[in-house]
Design a protein around this motif. Structure first.
Motif, PDB file in Angstrom:
ATOM      1  N   VAL A 298     -48.204  74.720 -75.977  1.00  0.00           N
ATOM      2  CA  VAL A 298     -47.615  73.634 -75.198  1.00  0.00           C
ATOM      3  C   VAL A 298     -47.816  72.318 -75.949  1.00  0.00           C
ATOM      4  O   VAL A 298     -48.945  71.949 -76.277  1.00  0.00           O
ATOM      5  CB  VAL A 298     -48.249  73.547 -73.793  1.00  0.00           C
ATOM      6  CG1 VAL A 298     -47.740  72.305 -73.059  1.00  0.00           C
ATOM      7  CG2 VAL A 298     -47.945  74.809 -72.984  1.00  0.00           C
ATOM      8  N   ASP A 301     -46.442  68.350 -71.545  1.00  0.00           N
ATOM      9  CA  ASP A 301     -46.671  68.878 -70.195  1.00  0.00           C
ATOM     10  C   ASP A 301     -46.514  67.717 -69.225  1.00  0.00           C
ATOM     11  O   ASP A 301     -47.317  66.787 -69.208  1.00  0.00           O
ATOM     12  CB  ASP A 301     -48.074  69.482 -70.098  1.00  0.00           C
ATOM     13  CG  ASP A 301     -48.241  70.375 -68.873  1.00  0.00           C
ATOM     14  OD1 ASP A 301     -47.423  70.260 -67.943  1.00  0.00           O
ATOM     15  OD2 ASP A 301     -49.197  71.175 -68.852  1.00  0.00           O
ATOM     16  N   ARG A 302     -45.456  67.768 -68.411  1.00  0.00           N
ATOM     17  CA  ARG A 302     -45.138  66.647 -67.518  1.00  0.00           C
ATOM     18  C   ARG A 302     -45.281  67.100 -66.068  1.00  0.00           C
ATOM     19  O   ARG A 302     -44.561  67.999 -65.623  1.00  0.00           O
ATOM     20  CB  ARG A 302     -43.721  66.144 -67.785  1.00  0.00           C
ATOM     21  CG  ARG A 302     -43.428  65.881 -69.256  1.00  0.00           C
ATOM     22  CD  ARG A 302     -41.938  65.710 -69.505  1.00  0.00           C
ATOM     23  NE  ARG A 302     -41.599  65.738 -70.915  1.00  0.00           N
ATOM     24  CZ  ARG A 302     -41.335  66.855 -71.588  1.00  0.00           C
ATOM     25  NH1 ARG A 302     -41.371  68.035 -70.970  1.00  0.00           N
ATOM     26  NH2 ARG A 302     -41.030  66.799 -72.865  1.00  0.00           N
ATOM     27  N   ARG A 308     -43.078  71.020 -62.575  1.00  0.00           N
ATOM     28  CA  ARG A 308     -43.740  70.756 -63.845  1.00  0.00           C
ATOM     29  C   ARG A 308     -42.781  71.120 -64.969  1.00  0.00           C
ATOM     30  O   ARG A 308     -42.141  72.172 -64.943  1.00  0.00           O
ATOM     31  CB  ARG A 308     -45.005  71.618 -63.920  1.00  0.00           C
ATOM     32  CG  ARG A 308     -45.804  71.548 -65.198  1.00  0.00           C
ATOM     33  CD  ARG A 308     -46.928  72.569 -65.097  1.00  0.00           C
ATOM     34  NE  ARG A 308     -47.740  72.657 -66.299  1.00  0.00           N
ATOM     35  CZ  ARG A 308     -48.591  73.655 -66.557  1.00  0.00           C
ATOM     36  NH1 ARG A 308     -48.726  74.653 -65.669  1.00  0.00           N
ATOM     37  NH2 ARG A 308     -49.299  73.667 -67.660  1.00  0.00           N
ATOM     38  N   ARG A 309     -42.658  70.234 -65.954  1.00  0.00           N
ATOM     39  CA  ARG A 309     -41.797  70.494 -67.100  1.00  0.00           C
ATOM     40  C   ARG A 309     -42.646  70.534 -68.361  1.00  0.00           C
ATOM     41  O   ARG A 309     -43.363  69.589 -68.668  1.00  0.00           O
ATOM     42  CB  ARG A 309     -40.725  69.413 -67.236  1.00  0.00           C
ATOM     43  CG  ARG A 309     -39.649  69.505 -66.185  1.00  0.00           C
ATOM     44  CD  ARG A 309     -38.563  68.483 -66.407  1.00  0.00           C
ATOM     45  NE  ARG A 309     -37.600  68.500 -65.299  1.00  0.00           N
ATOM     46  CZ  ARG A 309     -36.917  67.461 -64.887  1.00  0.00           C
ATOM     47  NH1 ARG A 309     -37.054  66.297 -65.503  1.00  0.00           N
ATOM     48  NH2 ARG A 309     -36.081  67.558 -63.884  1.00  0.00           N
ATOM     49  N   CYS A 310     -42.534  71.639 -69.082  1.00  0.00           N
ATOM     50  CA  CYS A 310     -43.320  71.834 -70.297  1.00  0.00           C
ATOM     51  C   CYS A 310     -42.420  72.168 -71.470  1.00  0.00           C
ATOM     52  O   CYS A 310     -41.359  72.778 -71.302  1.00  0.00           O
ATOM     53  CB  CYS A 310     -44.326  72.981 -70.111  1.00  0.00           C
ATOM     54  SG  CYS A 310     -45.450  72.767 -68.730  1.00  0.00           S
ATOM     55  N   ASP A 311     -42.866  71.776 -72.653  1.00  0.00           N
ATOM     56  CA  ASP A 311     -42.227  72.192 -73.903  1.00  0.00           C
ATOM     57  C   ASP A 311     -43.208  73.079 -74.647  1.00  0.00           C
ATOM     58  O   ASP A 311     -44.357  72.677 -74.917  1.00  0.00           O
ATOM     59  CB  ASP A 311     -41.887  70.979 -74.777  1.00  0.00           C
ATOM     60  CG  ASP A 311     -40.810  70.111 -74.166  1.00  0.00           C
ATOM     61  OD1 ASP A 311     -40.191  70.548 -73.181  1.00  0.00           O
ATOM     62  OD2 ASP A 311     -40.602  68.996 -74.675  1.00  0.00           O
ATOM     63  N   ARG A 320     -38.086  74.957 -73.404  1.00  0.00           N
ATOM     64  CA  ARG A 320     -38.327  74.061 -72.272  1.00  0.00           C
ATOM     65  C   ARG A 320     -38.477  74.904 -71.011  1.00  0.00           C
ATOM     66  O   ARG A 320     -37.681  75.806 -70.760  1.00  0.00           O
ATOM     67  CB  ARG A 320     -37.190  73.065 -72.127  1.00  0.00           C
ATOM     68  CG  ARG A 320     -37.120  72.088 -73.296  1.00  0.00           C
ATOM     69  CD  ARG A 320     -35.989  71.075 -73.130  1.00  0.00           C
ATOM     70  NE  ARG A 320     -36.051  70.075 -74.195  1.00  0.00           N
ATOM     71  CZ  ARG A 320     -35.471  70.209 -75.375  1.00  0.00           C
ATOM     72  NH1 ARG A 320     -34.778  71.303 -75.650  1.00  0.00           N
ATOM     73  NH2 ARG A 320     -35.577  69.259 -76.290  1.00  0.00           N
TER      74      ARG A 320
END
Length: 359
Positions: A298, A301-302, A308-311, A320
Motif C-alpha cells: 500500500v 491509504d485514504r 476507504r480508498r487505497c493504492d 486502486r
C-alpha cells in the motif's frame, strides 16, 4: 413533449470549440443528464436549445416544432440556472408568477397557478415570504417552481445544484426528479457532477471535444463504458494497458489476468478496466491457487469515513481499491467477471445501442 437535435453543429467564431454532429433525442418525461470535462460542449448544447446560440448546421425541434432560429422568448422553455435569479423585493408567489405576468395572464389566475407550483415544491406555506429569508435550497426550489409554472415545452437545468452544500444537494436531487416526473416534461440537465448525473438521469450523455461519446442508462454507462475516455471520466477506475496473450488471458503491468477476451484476437492491444469497488482486498495470500490474486504494498491509504480508498503497488502497476474494511491490506483478488476489455479510443466505434435515441 420531446426535444430533438438533428445533426447539429456549432463552432465559436475564431476558435475550434463548439459541438459537432449532435444527433440526440430527449423523450417526453425523460431527464437526460449531460456530463463532460470543461470545454467538452455540454453548456453549448444548452445554449443552442435555449436559443442563446444558433447552429451552423442541423435542426432543433421541440415537441415536433422547428425552433432552430426562434429567439429564446418564443421557445416556451423553462430554465433553472445555477444562480437562483430571484427578485429579492418580491414575495415568492410573485417571483413564481412573473413568467405568467409577462404572458399577460390575469392576476387572480397568476396567483392561483403560482401557489400550486409552490405546493409542488413543498413551499406553499412560504408564499408571502421574500427570497432573502430562505435557505439556498429553498430558493432553488422557488426557481424550479417558476420554471414550471407556465407549463413549458421542455425544462433546462443548468448546473442547478452546484452552489449548494453537499447534504442539501442530495435532498434536492430527489426533489427535482420528483417534480420533473410529476410534470412529465422532457428535461436536459447539464452538470459537472457525475454522481448527480448518474442518480438523476434516465440516461446520461458523455461529451468530449464537442462530440457525444456515449449516451446510455446510468448503470450501462458505468458498467459498460464504450471506451477508455468514458471509463476514465465516469466514476473511479483501474485502467491498465494490456495485450491479449491467449483466449481468456491478458498480459498487464500487474501480471497475467484471467478474463473474458471474446471479440479480441491474440496480440490485440486493449485497455483493461476494473472498478475499484470490485477489487477484493486480502489480508494475506490465500493458500489455494486462485486466478488474479496479487501481492502488493500500500502506497496511499485514504480514510473517507464510510469508505476507504487505497493504492496498492503490484508489479509495475497500481491497483486502486475502494473498501469498507479497516484491516491491513497485503494482497488483492480481481474477479475475472469484474474485468472489462476496451478497445483503444481511436478505433472504438459508435454502437447503435449507445446513440442519442431513447431506448
Amino acid at each position: 413533449m420531446s426535444v430533438r437535435f438533428e445533426n447539429v453543429s456549432f463552432r465559436y467564431p475564431g476558435g475550434t470549440g463548439g459541438v459537432f454532429d449532435i444527433d440526440l433525442e430527449i423523450a417526453t418525461g425523460e431527464l437526460l443528464a449531460v456530463i463532460g470535462p470543461s470545454g467538452s460542449g455540454k453548456s453549448t448544447l444548452l445554449k443552442l436549445l435555449s436559443g442563446f446560440a444558433v447552429p451552423d448546421t442541423g435542426r432543433i425541434l421541440v415537441d415536433g416544432r422547428d425552433v432552430t432560429r426562434l429567439p429564446p422568448h418564443e421557445r416556451a422553455l423553462g430554465v433553472v440556472f445555477q444562480s437562483y435569479a430571484l427578485f429579492p423585493h418580491m414575495s415568492l408567489w410573485r417571483n413564481v408568477a412573473y413568467p405568467l405576468k409577462v404572458r399577460k395572464i390575469a392576476k387572480k389566475e397568476r396567483r392561483a397557478r403560482a401557489l400550486d407550483a409552490l405546493a409542488r415544491v413543498g413551499l406553499a406555506d412560504f408564499a408571502e415570504r421574500a427570497p432573502p429569508s430562505l435557505s439556498g435550497g429553498q430558493q432553488q426550489r422557488v426557481a424550479l417552481a417558476r420554471a414550471l409554472v407556465f407549463s413549458p415545452r421542455a425544462l433546462l437545468l443548468d448546473e442547478p445544484l452546484s452552489a449548494l452544500d453537499a447534504s442539501l444537494r442530495n435532498d434536492l436531487r430527489d426533489e427535482i426528479v420528483r417534480v420533473q416526473r410529476g410534470a412529465g416534461i422532457a428535461t436536459l440537465h447539464v452538470t459537472h457532477d457525475q454522481e448527480e448525473a448518474l442518480s438523476m438521469g434516465d440516461r446520461v450523455a458523455v461529451m468530449h471535444a464537442g462530440r457525444l461519446v456515449q449516451v446510455a442508462k446510468p448503470r450501462e454507462l458505468y458498467d459498460r463504458p464504450l471506451n477508455r475516455t468514458v471509463a476514465a471520466f465516469v466514476g473511479h477506475a483501474n485502467l491498465w494497458p494490456g495485450v491479449v496473450e491467449a483466449a481468456g488471458r491478458v498480459g498487464t503491468p500487474l501480471g497475467l489476468l484471467a478474463c473474458d477476451t471474446t471479440g479480441f484476437a491474440n496480440g490485440a492491444q486493449v485497455t483493461v478496466l476494473a472498478r475499484p469497488e470490485a477489487v477484493q482486498p486480502l489480508a494475506e495470500l490465500p493458500n489455494a491457487s486462485r486466478p488474479n490474486v496479487f501481492y502488493g504494498l500500500v502506497n496511499a491509504d485514504r480514510f473517507l469515513g464510510a469508505q476507504r480508498r487505497c493504492d496498492l503497488e503490484v508489479g509495475s502497476g497500481i491497483v486502486r481499491i475502494e473498501t469498507t474494511i479497516r484491516t491491513a491490506i497485503h494482497a488483492v483478488s480481481i474477479p475475472p467477471e469484474a474485468i472489462r476489455l476496451l478497445p483503444p479510443d481511436s478505433t472504438a466505434s459508435q454502437n447503435p445501442a449507445h446513440t442519442g435515441k431513447p431506448s
